[in-house]
Write a protein that holds these residues in place. Structure first.
Motif, PDB file in Angstrom:
ATOM      1  N   LEU A 235     -14.273   4.708   9.842  1.00  0.00           N
ATOM      2  CA  LEU A 235     -12.910   5.541   9.473  1.00  0.00           C
ATOM      3  C   LEU A 235     -13.391   6.555   8.487  1.00  0.00           C
ATOM      4  O   LEU A 235     -12.575   7.575   8.524  1.00  0.00           O
ATOM      5  CB  LEU A 235     -11.761   4.554   9.062  1.00  0.00           C
ATOM      6  N   LEU A 236     -14.237   5.997   7.081  1.00  0.00           N
ATOM      7  CA  LEU A 236     -14.314   7.000   6.300  1.00  0.00           C
ATOM      8  C   LEU A 236     -15.512   7.718   6.701  1.00  0.00           C
ATOM      9  O   LEU A 236     -16.003   8.521   5.642  1.00  0.00           O
ATOM     10  CB  LEU A 236     -14.346   6.006   5.031  1.00  0.00           C
TER      11      LEU A 236
ATOM     12  N   SER B 251     -10.572  -4.374  12.704  1.00  0.00           N
ATOM     13  CA  SER B 251     -10.840  -5.302  11.606  1.00  0.00           C
ATOM     14  C   SER B 251     -11.386  -4.333  10.410  1.00  0.00           C
ATOM     15  O   SER B 251     -11.540  -3.008  10.512  1.00  0.00           O
ATOM     16  CB  SER B 251     -12.351  -5.882  11.985  1.00  0.00           C
ATOM     17  N   VAL B 252     -11.573  -5.110   9.079  1.00  0.00           N
ATOM     18  CA  VAL B 252     -12.052  -4.407   8.008  1.00  0.00           C
ATOM     19  C   VAL B 252     -13.609  -3.719   8.340  1.00  0.00           C
ATOM     20  O   VAL B 252     -14.039  -2.672   7.638  1.00  0.00           O
ATOM     21  CB  VAL B 252     -11.998  -5.391   6.881  1.00  0.00           C
TER      22      VAL B 252
ATOM     23  N   GLY C  71       0.866  -1.324   0.103  1.00  0.00           N
ATOM     24  CA  GLY C  71       0.064   0.107  -0.049  1.00  0.00           C
ATOM     25  C   GLY C  71       0.771   1.135  -0.181  1.00  0.00           C
ATOM     26  O   GLY C  71       0.556   2.236  -0.736  1.00  0.00           O
ATOM     27  N   THR C  72       1.800   1.034   0.693  1.00  0.00           N
ATOM     28  CA  THR C  72       2.921   2.354   0.831  1.00  0.00           C
ATOM     29  C   THR C  72       3.608   2.534  -0.335  1.00  0.00           C
ATOM     30  O   THR C  72       3.712   3.698  -1.042  1.00  0.00           O
ATOM     31  CB  THR C  72       3.771   2.113   2.080  1.00  0.00           C
ATOM     32  N   ASN C  73       3.845   1.504  -0.926  1.00  0.00           N
ATOM     33  CA  ASN C  73       4.710   1.606  -2.417  1.00  0.00           C
ATOM     34  C   ASN C  73       3.829   2.087  -3.433  1.00  0.00           C
ATOM     35  O   ASN C  73       4.435   2.599  -4.224  1.00  0.00           O
ATOM     36  CB  ASN C  73       5.345   0.170  -2.618  1.00  0.00           C
ATOM     37  N   ALA C  74       2.443   1.748  -3.103  1.00  0.00           N
ATOM     38  CA  ALA C  74       1.669   2.261  -4.354  1.00  0.00           C
ATOM     39  C   ALA C  74       1.194   3.741  -4.139  1.00  0.00           C
ATOM     40  O   ALA C  74       0.712   4.424  -5.163  1.00  0.00           O
ATOM     41  CB  ALA C  74       0.393   1.239  -4.226  1.00  0.00           C
ATOM     42  N   GLY C  75       1.537   4.203  -2.949  1.00  0.00           N
ATOM     43  CA  GLY C  75       1.211   5.786  -2.819  1.00  0.00           C
ATOM     44  C   GLY C  75      -0.205   5.869  -2.466  1.00  0.00           C
ATOM     45  O   GLY C  75      -0.570   6.891  -2.486  1.00  0.00           O
ATOM     46  N   ALA C  76      -0.824   4.707  -1.724  1.00  0.00           N
ATOM     47  CA  ALA C  76      -2.223   5.007  -1.314  1.00  0.00           C
ATOM     48  C   ALA C  76      -2.323   6.081  -0.479  1.00  0.00           C
ATOM     49  O   ALA C  76      -1.423   6.131   0.533  1.00  0.00           O
ATOM     50  CB  ALA C  76      -2.763   3.667  -0.797  1.00  0.00           C
ATOM     51  N   ALA C  77      -3.458   6.461  -0.396  1.00  0.00           N
ATOM     52  CA  ALA C  77      -3.879   7.771   0.449  1.00  0.00           C
ATOM     53  C   ALA C  77      -4.131   7.224   2.086  1.00  0.00           C
ATOM     54  O   ALA C  77      -3.556   7.722   2.849  1.00  0.00           O
ATOM     55  CB  ALA C  77      -5.074   8.339  -0.076  1.00  0.00           C
ATOM     56  N   ILE C  78      -4.497   5.980   1.989  1.00  0.00           N
ATOM     57  CA  ILE C  78      -4.902   5.354   3.205  1.00  0.00           C
ATOM     58  C   ILE C  78      -4.402   4.011   3.287  1.00  0.00           C
ATOM     59  O   ILE C  78      -4.779   3.138   2.308  1.00  0.00           O
ATOM     60  CB  ILE C  78      -6.272   5.368   3.679  1.00  0.00           C
ATOM     61  N   VAL C  79      -3.552   3.619   4.195  1.00  0.00           N
ATOM     62  CA  VAL C  79      -2.927   2.174   4.063  1.00  0.00           C
ATOM     63  C   VAL C  79      -3.046   1.788   5.772  1.00  0.00           C
ATOM     64  O   VAL C  79      -2.623   2.220   6.655  1.00  0.00           O
ATOM     65  CB  VAL C  79      -1.169   2.487   4.196  1.00  0.00           C
ATOM     66  N   VAL C  80      -4.377   0.849   5.728  1.00  0.00           N
ATOM     67  CA  VAL C  80      -4.755   0.389   6.958  1.00  0.00           C
ATOM     68  C   VAL C  80      -4.137  -1.138   7.378  1.00  0.00           C
ATOM     69  O   VAL C  80      -4.129  -1.996   6.472  1.00  0.00           O
ATOM     70  CB  VAL C  80      -6.153   0.164   6.989  1.00  0.00           C
ATOM     71  N   GLY C  81      -3.719  -1.402   8.528  1.00  0.00           N
ATOM     72  CA  GLY C  81      -3.431  -2.581   8.899  1.00  0.00           C
ATOM     73  C   GLY C  81      -4.469  -3.173   9.831  1.00  0.00           C
ATOM     74  O   GLY C  81      -4.908  -2.174  10.571  1.00  0.00           O
TER      75      GLY C  81
END
Length: 226
Positions: free
Chosen positions: A220-221, A213-214, A181-191
């Motif tokens: 969150l949004l 959880s998902v 997710g970080t390498n893609a440059g995603a705005a939100i990277v959730v663990g």
């Protein structure tokens, strides 16, 4: 606004009771390897052929023959299928509802996985998940390299027509999920903490949020129904 949520499968959206890593360890051992728990954990979230090749390479001190890897991958798939037959995977609590909430709010949802297409299709069929619930499913054999490379995320964007990584959320339960997710440059990277790692282990990787959880992503949004 987030336009696309890219979610991992095993341990993130689906409870499969750790069967994938048991099958991975057993297949590598059957092929002559002796992986430790730490060795298996290091390859969580990776493509399974890549993981098997690397684990056998470490054991042998050199690259294994292609036939050895092919046999080990086939063994892994057989063991995993048997495990899934004995104990059928289920959606993690609240996940189908969260996906429905996201899509109702106009957010497309794609799944990505370190499984190949054959394993993935069989797993999703057991769950009854199809395009009525999901906008896209991207497997490791659809791209040039699995996680931590960002390619599955980019393929999900391509499949759903989303062009701006600044409008993408990714979520996963492994370090490699967060790295992708970080390498893609995603705005939100959730663990998410529904897999095999705790907050300390998972939080060591770069991320924007850690959630139980998902199922907590709609809240969150700030989406209704979260």
């Amino acid at each position: 606004m987030i336009e696309l949520a890219v979610l991992d499968i095993a341990g993130t959206t689906v409870e499969e009771h750790g069967a994938v890593y048991v099958a991975l360890e057993e297949a590598v051992r059957a092929a002559g390897g002796h992986p430790s728990t730490a060795d298996i954990q290091r390859w969580m979230g990776a493509g399974k052929r890549e993981a098997i090749t690397a684990l056998l390479t470490e054991e042998l001190g050199g690259a294994p023959e292609a036939g050895t890897v092919d046999n080990a991958v086939a063994d892994f798939r057989g063991r995993l299928d048997a495990a899934y037959t004995d104990r059928v995977p289920t959606p993690l609590p609240g996940v189908p509802q969260a996906i429905a909430t996201l899509r109702a709010a106009g957010v497309k949802v794609a799944l990505t996985t370190g499984f190949d297409r054959g394993v993935t299709d069989a797993l999703l069929a057991k769950l009854g998940w199809d395009d009525r619930l999901l906008d896209a499913v991207v497997c490791v054999d659809d791209v040039a390299a699995g996680r931590p490379a960002p390619y599955m995320i980019f393929r999900a964007m391509e499949a759903t027509g989303v062009r701006d990584v600044g409008r993408v959320l990714t979520a996963g339960d492994t370090v490699r999920d967060l790295e992708a997710g970080t390498n893609a440059g995603a705005a939100i990277v959730v663990g998410v903490l529904t897999g095999g790692l705790d907050a300390t282990e998972l939080g060591a990787a770069r991320h924007t949020h850690l959630l139980p959880s998902v199922a907590d992503i709609p809240a969150l949004l700030s989406l209704s129904g979260g």
